[in-house]
Design a protein around this motif. Structure first.
Motif, PDB file in Angstrom:
ATOM      1  N   ILE A 201       0.858  -1.136  -0.032  1.00 53.50           N
ATOM      2  CA  ILE A 201       0.063   0.129  -0.114  1.00 53.50           C
ATOM      3  C   ILE A 201       0.866   1.231   0.081  1.00 53.50           C
ATOM      4  O   ILE A 201       1.975   1.388   0.554  1.00 53.50           O
ATOM      5  N   VAL A 202       0.573   2.259  -0.685  1.00 50.05           N
ATOM      6  CA  VAL A 202       1.220   3.471  -0.841  1.00 50.05           C
ATOM      7  C   VAL A 202       0.048   4.635  -0.137  1.00 50.05           C
ATOM      8  O   VAL A 202      -0.890   4.798  -0.587  1.00 50.05           O
ATOM      9  N   ALA A 203       0.441   4.991   1.182  1.00 49.01           N
ATOM     10  CA  ALA A 203      -0.562   5.914   1.999  1.00 49.01           C
ATOM     11  C   ALA A 203      -0.143   7.466   1.392  1.00 49.01           C
ATOM     12  O   ALA A 203       0.991   7.929   1.729  1.00 49.01           O
ATOM     13  N   GLY A 204      -1.075   7.979   0.704  1.00 43.40           N
ATOM     14  CA  GLY A 204      -0.682   9.360   0.370  1.00 43.40           C
ATOM     15  C   GLY A 204      -1.472  10.291   1.402  1.00 43.40           C
ATOM     16  O   GLY A 204      -2.260  10.020   2.312  1.00 43.40           O
ATOM     17  N   VAL A 227       3.172  -0.913   3.976  1.00 41.58           N
ATOM     18  CA  VAL A 227       2.408   0.324   3.858  1.00 41.58           C
ATOM     19  C   VAL A 227       3.813   1.587   3.495  1.00 41.58           C
ATOM     20  O   VAL A 227       4.612   1.367   4.767  1.00 41.58           O
ATOM     21  N   HIS A 228       4.001   1.976   2.562  1.00 40.06           N
ATOM     22  CA  HIS A 228       4.690   3.236   2.509  1.00 40.06           C
ATOM     23  C   HIS A 228       4.010   4.468   2.572  1.00 40.06           C
ATOM     24  O   HIS A 228       3.168   4.517   1.925  1.00 40.06           O
ATOM     25  N   HIS A 229       4.504   5.325   2.931  1.00 44.20           N
ATOM     26  CA  HIS A 229       4.139   6.880   2.964  1.00 44.20           C
ATOM     27  C   HIS A 229       4.691   7.178   1.447  1.00 44.20           C
ATOM     28  O   HIS A 229       5.520   6.835   1.070  1.00 44.20           O
ATOM     29  N   GLN A 230       3.756   8.089   0.775  1.00 45.56           N
ATOM     30  CA  GLN A 230       4.114   8.795  -0.389  1.00 45.56           C
ATOM     31  C   GLN A 230       5.396   9.355  -0.159  1.00 45.56           C
ATOM     32  O   GLN A 230       6.028   9.849   1.187  1.00 45.56           O
ATOM     33  N   HIS A 245       4.636  -0.694   8.573  1.00 45.66           N
ATOM     34  CA  HIS A 245       4.901   0.512   8.246  1.00 45.66           C
ATOM     35  C   HIS A 245       6.373   0.377   7.680  1.00 45.66           C
ATOM     36  O   HIS A 245       7.407  -0.021   8.585  1.00 45.66           O
ATOM     37  N   ALA A 246       6.679   0.649   6.255  1.00 44.43           N
ATOM     38  CA  ALA A 246       7.909   0.399   5.617  1.00 44.43           C
ATOM     39  C   ALA A 246       8.650   1.582   5.347  1.00 44.43           C
ATOM     40  O   ALA A 246       9.622   1.567   4.617  1.00 44.43           O
ATOM     41  N   GLY A 247       8.067   2.711   6.128  1.00 47.01           N
ATOM     42  CA  GLY A 247       8.909   3.958   5.802  1.00 47.01           C
ATOM     43  C   GLY A 247       8.390   4.723   4.365  1.00 47.01           C
ATOM     44  O   GLY A 247       7.498   4.137   3.679  1.00 47.01           O
ATOM     45  N   ALA A 248       8.960   6.047   4.079  1.00 47.97           N
ATOM     46  CA  ALA A 248       8.635   6.579   2.884  1.00 47.97           C
ATOM     47  C   ALA A 248       9.313   6.227   1.900  1.00 47.97           C
ATOM     48  O   ALA A 248      10.317   5.754   1.573  1.00 47.97           O
ATOM     49  N   LEU A 249       8.557   6.307   0.539  1.00 47.54           N
ATOM     50  CA  LEU A 249       9.136   6.170  -0.511  1.00 47.54           C
ATOM     51  C   LEU A 249       9.994   7.235  -1.117  1.00 47.54           C
ATOM     52  O   LEU A 249       9.712   8.501  -0.618  1.00 47.54           O
ATOM     53  N   PRO A 250      11.318   7.124  -1.547  1.00 53.17           N
ATOM     54  CA  PRO A 250      12.085   8.153  -2.015  1.00 53.17           C
ATOM     55  C   PRO A 250      11.505   8.852  -3.107  1.00 53.17           C
ATOM     56  O   PRO A 250      10.735   8.429  -4.097  1.00 53.17           O
ATOM     57  N   PRO A 251      11.840  10.331  -3.358  1.00 56.17           N
ATOM     58  CA  PRO A 251      11.164  11.077  -4.265  1.00 56.17           C
ATOM     59  C   PRO A 251      12.021  10.977  -5.633  1.00 56.17           C
ATOM     60  O   PRO A 251      12.220  11.983  -6.401  1.00 56.17           O
ATOM     61  N   LEU A 252      11.983   9.749  -6.191  1.00 54.51           N
ATOM     62  CA  LEU A 252      12.774   9.465  -7.632  1.00 54.51           C
ATOM     63  C   LEU A 252      11.915   8.437  -8.337  1.00 54.51           C
ATOM     64  O   LEU A 252      11.873   7.392  -7.684  1.00 54.51           O
ATOM     65  N   ASN A 253      11.758   8.468  -9.374  1.00 57.70           N
ATOM     66  CA  ASN A 253      10.694   7.482 -10.205  1.00 57.70           C
ATOM     67  C   ASN A 253      11.677   6.114 -10.185  1.00 57.70           C
ATOM     68  O   ASN A 253      11.014   5.088 -10.134  1.00 57.70           O
ATOM     69  N   ALA A 254      13.090   6.215 -10.442  1.00 58.22           N
ATOM     70  CA  ALA A 254      13.807   4.990 -10.585  1.00 58.22           C
ATOM     71  C   ALA A 254      13.745   4.259  -8.875  1.00 58.22           C
ATOM     72  O   ALA A 254      13.594   2.962  -8.920  1.00 58.22           O
ATOM     73  N   ALA A 255      13.827   5.133  -7.981  1.00 58.91           N
ATOM     74  CA  ALA A 255      13.746   4.436  -6.532  1.00 58.91           C
ATOM     75  C   ALA A 255      12.427   3.804  -6.302  1.00 58.91           C
ATOM     76  O   ALA A 255      12.475   2.556  -5.629  1.00 58.91           O
ATOM     77  N   ILE A 256      11.475   4.441  -6.731  1.00 52.12           N
ATOM     78  CA  ILE A 256      10.092   4.074  -6.479  1.00 52.12           C
ATOM     79  C   ILE A 256       9.723   2.835  -7.165  1.00 52.12           C
ATOM     80  O   ILE A 256       9.286   1.859  -6.741  1.00 52.12           O
ATOM     81  N   MET A 275       4.867  12.916  -7.540  1.00 53.51           N
ATOM     82  CA  MET A 275       5.793  14.217  -7.499  1.00 53.51           C
ATOM     83  C   MET A 275       7.174  13.917  -7.259  1.00 53.51           C
ATOM     84  O   MET A 275       7.694  14.368  -6.151  1.00 53.51           O
ATOM     85  N   PRO A 276       7.825  13.114  -8.230  1.00 54.07           N
ATOM     86  CA  PRO A 276       9.450  12.996  -7.647  1.00 54.07           C
ATOM     87  C   PRO A 276      10.177  14.346  -7.990  1.00 54.07           C
ATOM     88  O   PRO A 276       9.647  15.488  -8.545  1.00 54.07           O
ATOM     89  N   HIS A 277      11.179  14.445  -7.395  1.00 57.60           N
ATOM     90  CA  HIS A 277      12.101  15.597  -7.174  1.00 57.60           C
ATOM     91  C   HIS A 277      12.953  15.501  -8.419  1.00 57.60           C
ATOM     92  O   HIS A 277      12.827  16.369  -9.308  1.00 57.60           O
ATOM     93  N   HIS A 278      14.057  14.890  -8.574  1.00 60.82           N
ATOM     94  CA  HIS A 278      14.801  14.875  -9.462  1.00 60.82           C
ATOM     95  C   HIS A 278      14.583  13.884 -10.587  1.00 60.82           C
ATOM     96  O   HIS A 278      13.874  12.783 -10.281  1.00 60.82           O
TER      97      HIS A 278
END
Length: 548
Positions: A201-204, A227-230, A245-256, A275-278
């Motif tokens: 699950i991705v919790a937004g 469950v990952h946080h967005q 709870h597995a922590g938050a996903l990193p803000p990179l498409n490749a890592a997600i 909403m990825p960053h880099h």
């Protein structure tokens, strides 16, 4: 009823007791009316960036739209960063700016401008009020639009002479709108999720905004799904100490994509497009994953990646119905929970061990410093995070369970943290606020300390002071090749000597101390539980962490 009286009547009926603003000549008719309105407080900020940030924090704390009054084109321009943040974070605001007197607009008077055009890209909707009889109708409409999914700021341009008109206008009654109901497709969603071999699950942030954390926990436990946080989530959307709870996903498409590839079915709830960053090439969701998506905004399901099932409706109501549909259907749920608990407990223990190993004298390792802050947090504290590099480390050791205990903005416009902390303290004065801030972020919003002192906000501002834009240096190091790396960082150092934020705080009337040891830092943060006013803590940290 005069237009300005109608404005006050709408504010009262919409539950507004505070107006956040910085006044100018075009707002004088409104200020004059407020002088006789003892039940509506004008909350003054000395810069519009702080004004909008305070309103944002207050709206999140109260769960109601906050009302903002800005001054003509210049004041609106100063507040645009906050409006962009509010739009990204789905914060409901009703924002007005006084336009110049229409009788001489043709002469292009000082400070006039295209207010609607200026605001349009930063808000959900705009209104250019040109007739007194339209003002009450458009105000009602603005409050409704601000909370309708997706929530966000709504802007009205109101000429000063319109408010001053001595003409009778009709006030429409306030409408009562039913909340969104259960989305269609619950039975199919239950079938797809119950049949998963490796569900996730991705919790937004829509989960937290809709007050649906408990319902999402029930769904996750019925499935045994991790469950990952967005990425860079704005609030508590799943309990941080829960075994799943597995922590938050990193803000990179490749890592997600790498993280989600370990699962066959992923349930994405209340999450705005990751909403990825880099930039990294490729999509965030691998083709091998079956996606079920739920959102209150009909534009979200299927927006950036294909979904096997997209559902639109009330998040809380739909999750509650889904939990009922899943009850008892996944025999392996308990085994999955036990396996996840062991894995996630080991990850958390490793993060704590790394932080403790980094403890030492000042200037402190940033991981150790944020760990010391977390160790002192009162049980009912609200953490406002705007610390960039230190913020990433903070999230590795921060485990908040109580909904509403984290405030952040995924909007990325710097300078919101101080104002958001002040506004949140006004909206929930019974809960202590601890703001963890970067030194660069603090400089963008330093004027908010004036309001903190004036209104006695129950907030502790913890400034992680490394004297540089550390996140940009780390990003530049990663971008440069070894052959071209020079170690030179133009424009990324804040001072040749470390800035003294205690002096800045004292200038604005906020008591301040400098952390001399990590045990003392923990003790100072723990004292934020006391019902006292604002305090700033200057925390000297090193440029590099020994643990990344």
């Amino acid at each position: 009823m005069r237009p300005v009286d109608a404005l006050l009547r709408v504010l009262r009926e919409e539950g507004v007791t505070k107006v956040f603003g910085n006044p100018g000549t075009t707002e004088l008719p409104f200020l004059d009316a407020l002088a006789g309105a003892a039940d509506i407080e004008y909350v003054l900020g000395v810069h519009e960036g702080s004004v909008v940030a305070m309103a944002d924090g207050y709206a999140r704390a109260t769960g109601r739209p906050a009302f903002v009054s800005l001054h003509v084109a210049a004041g609106l321009a100063n507040g645009l960063v906050g409006l962009l943040n509010a739009s990204r974070s789905r914060t409901p605001l009703v924002v007005t700016a006084g336009q110049q007197d229409r009788r001489h607009l043709v002469q292009d008077p000082m400070l006039s401008g295209d207010l609607v055009g200026l605001a349009r890209a930063a808000v959900k909707h705009t209104f250019d009020v040109q007739h007194a009889h339209d003002l009450p109708v458009l105000l009602r409409r603005a409050f409704q639009l601000a909370v309708r999914p997706p929530a966000g700021p709504v802007f009205l341009s109101v000429p000063m002479d319109l408010l001053a008109e001595d003409t009778d206008v009709t006030l429409p009654a306030r409408s009562t709108l039913a909340p969104p109901g259960v989305a269609g497709g619950v039975a199919e969603a239950a079938r797809l999720l119950a049949g998963a071999r490796r569900p996730a699950i991705v919790a937004g942030d829509g989960v937290g905004r809709d007050g649906a954390v408990a319902e999402l926990v029930a769904v996750a436990e019925a499935l045994g799904a991790v469950v990952h946080h967005q990425p860079m989530h704005d609030g508590v959307d799943f309990p941080g100490t829960h075994p799943l709870h597995a922590g938050a996903l990193p803000p990179l498409n490749a890592a997600i994509r790498e993280t989600l590839a370990a699962h066959d079915v992923v349930f994405i709830v209340g999450c705005h497009a990751f909403m990825p960053h880099h930039y990294t090439p490729g999509p965030a969701v691998p083709d091998s994953v079956t996606v079920v998506q739920l959102d209150s905004d009909s534009a979200e399901p299927g927006r950036n990646f294909p979904v096997a099932l997209g559902m639109t409706g009330g998040i809380r109501a739909t999750l509650a119905r889904l939990a009922e549909a899943l009850a008892g259907r996944v025999p392996r749920a308990r085994q999955r929970i036990a396996a996840a608990a062991a894995s996630h407990a080991a990850r958390r223990a490793a993060a704590d061990a790394a932080a403790l190993a980094a403890y030492g004298p000042a200037p402190f390792d940033p991981l150790a410093a944020v760990h010391a802050v977390v160790a002192g947090l009162p049980e009912d504290a609200v953490v406002v995070e705007e610390a960039i590099t230190s913020g990433v480390r903070l999230r590795s050791v921060l485990r908040l369970d109580r909904p509403g205990s984290l405030v952040h903005t995924v909007g990325g416009g710097l300078g919101s943290g101080i104002g958001a902390a002040v506004g949140h303290a006004m909206g929930r004065p019974e809960r202590p606020v601890v703001a963890v801030l970067g030194d660069g972020c603090s400089l963008f919003g330093l004027q908010g300390l004036w309001s903190a002192a004036r209104y006695g906000a129950r907030a502790t501002f913890v400034v992680m002071n490394n004297g540089e834009y550390r996140t940009l240096k780390e990003t530049l190091d990663a971008w440069r090749s070894r052959a071209t790396a020079t170690g030179h960082y133009p424009g990324l150092d804040l001072a040749t000597t470390r800035l003294d934020f205690t002096k800045a705080a004292e200038f604005f009337g906020v008591p301040a101390v400098r952390a001399k040891g990590l045990d003392g830092l923990t003790e100072t943060v723990a004292k934020s539980a006391l019902p006292s006013g604002p305090l700033l803590v200057d925390v000297p940290v090193t440029s590099h962490s020994s643990h990344r």
